[in-house]
Design a protein around this motif. Structure first.
Motif, PDB file in Angstrom:
ATOM      1  N   PRO A 139       2.677   5.627  18.583  1.00 44.46           N
ATOM      2  CA  PRO A 139       2.185   6.921  18.104  1.00 44.46           C
ATOM      3  C   PRO A 139       2.927   7.471  16.888  1.00 44.46           C
ATOM      4  O   PRO A 139       2.336   8.175  16.069  1.00 44.46           O
ATOM      5  CB  PRO A 139       2.362   7.831  19.325  1.00 44.46           C
ATOM      6  CG  PRO A 139       2.269   6.907  20.490  1.00 44.46           C
ATOM      7  CD  PRO A 139       2.924   5.638  20.041  1.00 44.46           C
ATOM      8  N   HIS A 140       4.228   7.143  16.756  1.00 41.39           N
ATOM      9  CA  HIS A 140       4.989   7.704  15.642  1.00 41.39           C
ATOM     10  C   HIS A 140       4.782   6.941  14.347  1.00 41.39           C
ATOM     11  O   HIS A 140       5.234   7.381  13.291  1.00 41.39           O
ATOM     12  CB  HIS A 140       6.488   7.727  15.977  1.00 41.39           C
ATOM     13  CG  HIS A 140       7.086   6.356  16.138  1.00 41.39           C
ATOM     14  ND1 HIS A 140       7.243   5.758  17.367  1.00 41.39           N
ATOM     15  CD2 HIS A 140       7.553   5.463  15.229  1.00 41.39           C
ATOM     16  CE1 HIS A 140       7.778   4.563  17.218  1.00 41.39           C
ATOM     17  NE2 HIS A 140       7.979   4.352  15.919  1.00 41.39           N
ATOM     18  N   ASP A 141       4.129   5.797  14.377  1.00 42.71           N
ATOM     19  CA  ASP A 141       3.932   4.996  13.169  1.00 42.71           C
ATOM     20  C   ASP A 141       3.011   5.717  12.190  1.00 42.71           C
ATOM     21  O   ASP A 141       1.956   6.232  12.583  1.00 42.71           O
ATOM     22  CB  ASP A 141       3.333   3.630  13.514  1.00 42.71           C
ATOM     23  CG  ASP A 141       4.302   2.751  14.287  1.00 42.71           C
ATOM     24  OD1 ASP A 141       5.520   2.950  14.139  1.00 42.71           O
ATOM     25  OD2 ASP A 141       3.828   1.882  15.047  1.00 42.71           O
ATOM     26  N   ARG A 142       3.390   5.728  10.928  1.00 38.36           N
ATOM     27  CA  ARG A 142       2.620   6.417   9.903  1.00 38.36           C
ATOM     28  C   ARG A 142       1.931   5.404   8.993  1.00 38.36           C
ATOM     29  O   ARG A 142       2.578   4.480   8.488  1.00 38.36           O
ATOM     30  CB  ARG A 142       3.526   7.315   9.067  1.00 38.36           C
ATOM     31  CG  ARG A 142       4.225   8.388   9.885  1.00 38.36           C
ATOM     32  CD  ARG A 142       3.250   9.467  10.307  1.00 38.36           C
ATOM     33  NE  ARG A 142       3.842  10.433  11.225  1.00 38.36           N
ATOM     34  CZ  ARG A 142       3.345  11.626  11.477  1.00 38.36           C
ATOM     35  NH1 ARG A 142       2.231  12.006  10.870  1.00 38.36           N
ATOM     36  NH2 ARG A 142       3.934  12.430  12.325  1.00 38.36           N
ATOM     37  N   PRO A 143       0.629   5.560   8.753  1.00 43.82           N
ATOM     38  CA  PRO A 143      -0.086   4.591   7.909  1.00 43.82           C
ATOM     39  C   PRO A 143       0.202   4.804   6.431  1.00 43.82           C
ATOM     40  O   PRO A 143       0.654   5.867   6.003  1.00 43.82           O
ATOM     41  CB  PRO A 143      -1.557   4.883   8.221  1.00 43.82           C
ATOM     42  CG  PRO A 143      -1.564   6.333   8.573  1.00 43.82           C
ATOM     43  CD  PRO A 143      -0.266   6.588   9.283  1.00 43.82           C
ATOM     44  N   VAL A 144      -0.076   3.773   5.657  1.00 45.01           N
ATOM     45  CA  VAL A 144       0.001   3.841   4.201  1.00 45.01           C
ATOM     46  C   VAL A 144      -1.388   3.638   3.631  1.00 45.01           C
ATOM     47  O   VAL A 144      -2.300   3.177   4.324  1.00 45.01           O
ATOM     48  CB  VAL A 144       0.979   2.787   3.638  1.00 45.01           C
ATOM     49  CG1 VAL A 144       2.402   3.097   4.087  1.00 45.01           C
ATOM     50  CG2 VAL A 144       0.564   1.380   4.061  1.00 45.01           C
ATOM     51  N   ARG A 145      -1.553   3.981   2.352  1.00 48.75           N
ATOM     52  CA  ARG A 145      -2.891   3.983   1.774  1.00 48.75           C
ATOM     53  C   ARG A 145      -3.226   2.742   0.957  1.00 48.75           C
ATOM     54  O   ARG A 145      -4.399   2.486   0.671  1.00 48.75           O
ATOM     55  CB  ARG A 145      -3.058   5.221   0.884  1.00 48.75           C
ATOM     56  CG  ARG A 145      -3.024   6.531   1.668  1.00 48.75           C
ATOM     57  CD  ARG A 145      -3.296   7.701   0.767  1.00 48.75           C
ATOM     58  NE  ARG A 145      -4.581   7.579   0.099  1.00 48.75           N
ATOM     59  CZ  ARG A 145      -4.921   8.228  -1.019  1.00 48.75           C
ATOM     60  NH1 ARG A 145      -4.046   9.043  -1.594  1.00 48.75           N
ATOM     61  NH2 ARG A 145      -6.101   8.070  -1.555  1.00 48.75           N
ATOM     62  N   ALA A 146      -2.210   1.952   0.575  1.00 47.36           N
ATOM     63  CA  ALA A 146      -2.489   0.789  -0.271  1.00 47.36           C
ATOM     64  C   ALA A 146      -1.388  -0.242  -0.123  1.00 47.36           C
ATOM     65  O   ALA A 146      -0.263   0.074   0.283  1.00 47.36           O
ATOM     66  CB  ALA A 146      -2.617   1.204  -1.737  1.00 47.36           C
ATOM     67  N   VAL A 147      -1.725  -1.474  -0.445  1.00 45.33           N
ATOM     68  CA  VAL A 147      -0.740  -2.554  -0.520  1.00 45.33           C
ATOM     69  C   VAL A 147      -0.880  -3.245  -1.867  1.00 45.33           C
ATOM     70  O   VAL A 147      -1.887  -3.096  -2.571  1.00 45.33           O
ATOM     71  CB  VAL A 147      -0.921  -3.583   0.609  1.00 45.33           C
ATOM     72  CG1 VAL A 147      -0.727  -2.944   1.964  1.00 45.33           C
ATOM     73  CG2 VAL A 147      -2.277  -4.288   0.517  1.00 45.33           C
ATOM     74  N   LEU A 148       0.138  -4.020  -2.193  1.00 44.69           N
ATOM     75  CA  LEU A 148       0.151  -4.745  -3.454  1.00 44.69           C
ATOM     76  C   LEU A 148       0.753  -6.111  -3.199  1.00 44.69           C
ATOM     77  O   LEU A 148       1.871  -6.220  -2.691  1.00 44.69           O
ATOM     78  CB  LEU A 148       0.986  -3.953  -4.465  1.00 44.69           C
ATOM     79  CG  LEU A 148       0.941  -4.355  -5.923  1.00 44.69           C
ATOM     80  CD1 LEU A 148       1.323  -3.162  -6.779  1.00 44.69           C
ATOM     81  CD2 LEU A 148       1.898  -5.499  -6.200  1.00 44.69           C
TER      82      LEU A 148
END
Length: 225
Positions: free
Chosen positions: A185-194
């Motif tokens: 539950p505490h994991d935060r998503p990111v919007r992009a990868v490279l």
């Protein structure tokens, strides 16, 4: 309060095993392969910075086999507008992240866990909230933006302070954008990868959606928005 349920323990074990596998894969990369990947990652990030012209960027100093190479901060700073600032993390005793401005390689000092940190004035843990672009380390990211870090939770805390509209980008090696990762539950998503081969790709970090990876324009290659 920590979750001691059976399901939570299964997730923690799955994360631990995934970390071990991903770290072993990174350690197996040859020096020429790491250098080539670092060059391509840097070129993609420079193109992104020049397109966005952010006033504040947060990044980090890659260590060991992390994508981007140890000179990544210098490369990013050179690409920023002259009045912009690049902040790097300062690891606190409780594993939270403070931030300080990058002023050049001579301003970096050795810190815990093999990290190098800026030795200038600290700006507080909330400084990341004002960034226009946040570059985040990870061992892998899945197609819903869930990232697997090294287990300290530092960047989950930092990302919790970042507005949802801010662009968060994770540099990865090829093969580290995966279908699914175990998450808590505490994991935060990111919007992009490279990645070195495919460049930058935006992700669907929204709950319950299956849009996956969308094409993006990156350095030297056009994929359409």
């Amino acid at each position: 309060m920590p979750d001691f349920s059976y399901e939570a323990e299964v997730t923690r074990v799955a994360k631990r095993d995934a970390r071990a596998e991903l770290l072993a894969r990174r350690r197996a990369l040859s020096a020429p392969a790491r250098a080539a990947a670092a060059g391509r990652v840097q070129a993609e990030l420079v193109a992104l910075v020049r397109r966005l012209r952010p006033r504040r960027v947060t990044a980090y100093v890659p260590v060991g086999s992390e994508p981007g190479g140890p000179d990544l901060p210098a490369v990013l700073r050179a690409a920023l507008p002259t009045d912009a600032e690049l902040l790097l993390p300062v690891l606190l005793a409780d594993l939270d992240l403070d931030w300080a401005a990058y002023t050049g390689p001579e301003g970096l000092i050795a810190a815990g866990r093999g990290m190098r940190e800026p030795d200038g004035p600290r700006l507080g843990v909330g400084a990341v909230a004002d960034a226009d672009l946040v570059v985040v380390p990870a061992l892998a990211v899945d197609r819903h933006g869930r990232r697997l870090g090294r287990g300290g939770g530092s960047y989950d805390r930092a990302l919790a302070r970042v507005p949802a509209a801010t662009l968060t980008v994770v540099p990865l090696h090829d093969g580290e954008l995966v279908e699914a990762l175990p998450a808590e539950p505490h994991d935060r998503p990111v919007r992009a990868v490279l990645t070195p081969t495919d460049g930058m790709r935006t992700l669907d970090a929204g709950p319950g959606s299956a849009r996956g990876v969308a094409p993006h324009t990156s350095a030297g290659r056009t994929r359409g928005e």
